[in-house]
Scaffold this motif. Structure first.
Motif, PDB file in Angstrom:
ATOM      1  N   ASN A  90       0.879  -1.169   0.000  1.00  0.00           N
ATOM      2  CA  ASN A  90       0.000   0.000   0.000  1.00  0.00           C
ATOM      3  C   ASN A  90       0.918   1.220   0.000  1.00  0.00           C
ATOM      4  OD1 ASN A  90      -1.831   2.037   0.389  1.00  0.00           O
ATOM      5  ND2 ASN A  90      -2.641   1.272   2.321  1.00  0.00           N
ATOM      6  N   ILE A  91       1.164   1.763  -1.185  1.00  0.00           N
ATOM      7  CA  ILE A  91       2.201   2.784  -1.385  1.00  0.00           C
ATOM      8  C   ILE A  91       1.862   4.076  -0.655  1.00  0.00           C
ATOM      9  CG2 ILE A  91       3.399   4.201  -3.090  1.00  0.00           C
ATOM     10  CD1 ILE A  91       2.995   1.912  -5.090  1.00  0.00           C
ATOM     11  N   LYS A  92       2.832   4.555   0.123  1.00  0.00           N
ATOM     12  CA  LYS A  92       2.686   5.822   0.837  1.00  0.00           C
ATOM     13  C   LYS A  92       3.499   6.933   0.182  1.00  0.00           C
ATOM     14  CE  LYS A  92       0.069   3.792   3.816  1.00  0.00           C
ATOM     15  NZ  LYS A  92      -1.393   4.007   3.760  1.00  0.00           N
ATOM     16  N   SER A  93       4.557   6.554  -0.523  1.00  0.00           N
ATOM     17  CA  SER A  93       5.355   7.554  -1.240  1.00  0.00           C
ATOM     18  C   SER A  93       6.124   6.868  -2.368  1.00  0.00           C
ATOM     19  CB  SER A  93       6.341   8.245  -0.299  1.00  0.00           C
ATOM     20  OG  SER A  93       7.103   9.222  -0.991  1.00  0.00           O
ATOM     21  N   GLN A 114      14.244   7.753   4.917  1.00  0.00           N
ATOM     22  CA  GLN A 114      14.511   6.910   3.747  1.00  0.00           C
ATOM     23  C   GLN A 114      15.796   7.351   3.057  1.00  0.00           C
ATOM     24  OE1 GLN A 114      11.842   7.591   0.440  1.00  0.00           O
ATOM     25  NE2 GLN A 114      12.088   5.512  -0.343  1.00  0.00           N
ATOM     26  N   LEU A 115      16.637   6.382   2.708  1.00  0.00           N
ATOM     27  CA  LEU A 115      17.862   6.672   1.973  1.00  0.00           C
ATOM     28  C   LEU A 115      17.651   6.496   0.477  1.00  0.00           C
ATOM     29  CD1 LEU A 115      20.498   4.699   4.109  1.00  0.00           C
ATOM     30  CD2 LEU A 115      19.995   7.151   4.226  1.00  0.00           C
ATOM     31  N   THR A 116      18.516   7.118  -0.309  1.00  0.00           N
ATOM     32  CA  THR A 116      18.598   6.832  -1.738  1.00  0.00           C
ATOM     33  C   THR A 116      20.008   6.328  -2.032  1.00  0.00           C
ATOM     34  OG1 THR A 116      19.233   9.107  -2.308  1.00  0.00           O
ATOM     35  CG2 THR A 116      16.872   8.566  -2.330  1.00  0.00           C
ATOM     36  N   TYR A 125       9.650  11.668   6.315  1.00  0.00           N
ATOM     37  CA  TYR A 125       8.196  11.667   6.174  1.00  0.00           C
ATOM     38  C   TYR A 125       7.538  11.709   7.552  1.00  0.00           C
ATOM     39  CZ  TYR A 125       9.587   9.779   1.613  1.00  0.00           C
ATOM     40  OH  TYR A 125      10.179   9.576   0.394  1.00  0.00           O
ATOM     41  N   ASP A 126       6.363  12.280   7.604  1.00  0.00           N
ATOM     42  CA  ASP A 126       5.568  12.233   8.822  1.00  0.00           C
ATOM     43  C   ASP A 126       5.145  10.786   9.069  1.00  0.00           C
ATOM     44  OD1 ASP A 126       2.839  12.242  10.292  1.00  0.00           O
ATOM     45  OD2 ASP A 126       3.569  14.279  10.615  1.00  0.00           O
ATOM     46  N   LYS A 131       3.317  12.173   4.732  1.00  0.00           N
ATOM     47  CA  LYS A 131       3.676  13.285   3.849  1.00  0.00           C
ATOM     48  C   LYS A 131       5.159  13.600   4.002  1.00  0.00           C
ATOM     49  CE  LYS A 131      -0.855  15.551   3.710  1.00  0.00           C
ATOM     50  NZ  LYS A 131      -1.620  16.790   4.009  1.00  0.00           N
ATOM     51  N   LYS A 132       5.793  13.941   2.883  1.00  0.00           N
ATOM     52  CA  LYS A 132       7.207  14.288   2.907  1.00  0.00           C
ATOM     53  C   LYS A 132       7.363  15.630   3.617  1.00  0.00           C
ATOM     54  CE  LYS A 132       9.478  13.350  -0.799  1.00  0.00           C
ATOM     55  NZ  LYS A 132       9.992  13.469  -2.205  1.00  0.00           N
TER      56      LYS A 132
END
Length: 271
Positions: A90-93, A114-116, A125-126, A131-132
């Motif tokens: 269930n995608i949040k971002s 979250q890392l990239t 994110y909250d 939300k970012k």
């Protein structure tokens, strides 16, 4: 001459058959040794398009983050809540896969970090509405795995033998910890999970998880979960390396999966 050739042939066949039996015996022993390291509690569904880079549990809800390799156009760099019945996220971002490759993820306090992979960038994110709410830069050349010690620190891996501890308030480096086993550095530390003074880390391209003393950096145990990888591979031949460790403190169990695996295994390690 013919007689000697026959004898040589018989000896060769005998040696070959004995070698096969020995290999088969060793393989069976290896499987039994692997199984003696854990008890399988349950098996759940996992999306075979999920290129797993991060996994954690919060209040018995399991979260997953994924990456998006260029050669796998069906993959996405997302994070969200994992449905263990269907395997769907269930995608949040979702990150723009043309710019970012999603990596490790963890929840610390009321925020999700979250890392990239190669952008030296992380996102915040909250923890309630997802939300970012911010971003941060890190010094490490690459971002791989991420976990935390409560509100004390975030811990990230970058593919080397060093774990980086960061203050979650300002994302500044607190310390760096070199990881060793028998005084030899162990690299390719990937997805991470902190549990009761120890960091559990996947070793990239292997089926092994190492248990690291978070104070000294010494590896105190190596867990070979080849049997889980083989089970995933039997279910879906496209399954790649193991990557994904989440700890359920309510049940004292671990959830283990990998990139493009068709399942998630819930296990309990045997002391």
């Amino acid at each position: 001459m013919v007689f000697r050739c026959k004898i040589f042939f018989i000896l060769f066949v005998s040696f070959f058959l004995n070698s096969c039996k020995k290999n088969e015996f060793n393989q069976k022993n290896k499987i039994e040794e692997d199984k003696n390291q854990y008890t399988l509690i349950n098996t759940y569904a996992h999306d075979m398009n999920s290129f797993t880079e991060g996994l954690f549990i919060d209040n018995e809800v399991i979260y997953e983050s994924t990456g998006s390799p260029e050669n796998l156009p069906s993959t996405k760099s997302v994070f969200g809540v994992l449905d263990l019945k269907s395997g769907a996220i269930n995608i949040k971002s979702e990150l723009d896969r043309n710019i970012f490759f999603g990596e490790g993820i963890t929840k610390c306090g009321n925020k999700i970090y979250q890392l990239t992979y190669k952008n030296k960038t992380g996102f915040i994110y909250d923890g309630k509405n997802y939300k970012k709410i911010g971003s941060f830069q890190f010094e490490n050349i690459e971002g791989w795995g991420l976990t935390n010690i409560g509100n004390e620190s975030l811990i990230m891996s970058d593919g080397t033998n060093v774990l980086t501890f960061m203050d979650p308030k300002n994302l500044k480096v607190i310390r760096r910890l070199e990881i060793f086993e028998n005084k030899l550095p162990i690299s390719n530390l990937n997805e991470l999970e902190y549990v009761k003074g120890f960091v559990y880390a996947n070793i990239y391209t292997t089926n092994k998880i190492v248990k690291i003393d978070a104070k000294t950096g010494n590896i105190v145990q190596t867990l070979d979960l080849t049997t889980l990888y083989q089970e995933a591979k039997n279910r879906f031949s496209g399954s790649l390396e193991m990557n994904g460790i989440a700890y359920n403190d309510k049940k004292n169990t671990f959830f283990i999966t990998g990139k493009l695996w068709p399942c998630i295994f819930e296990i309990q390690f045997i002391k």
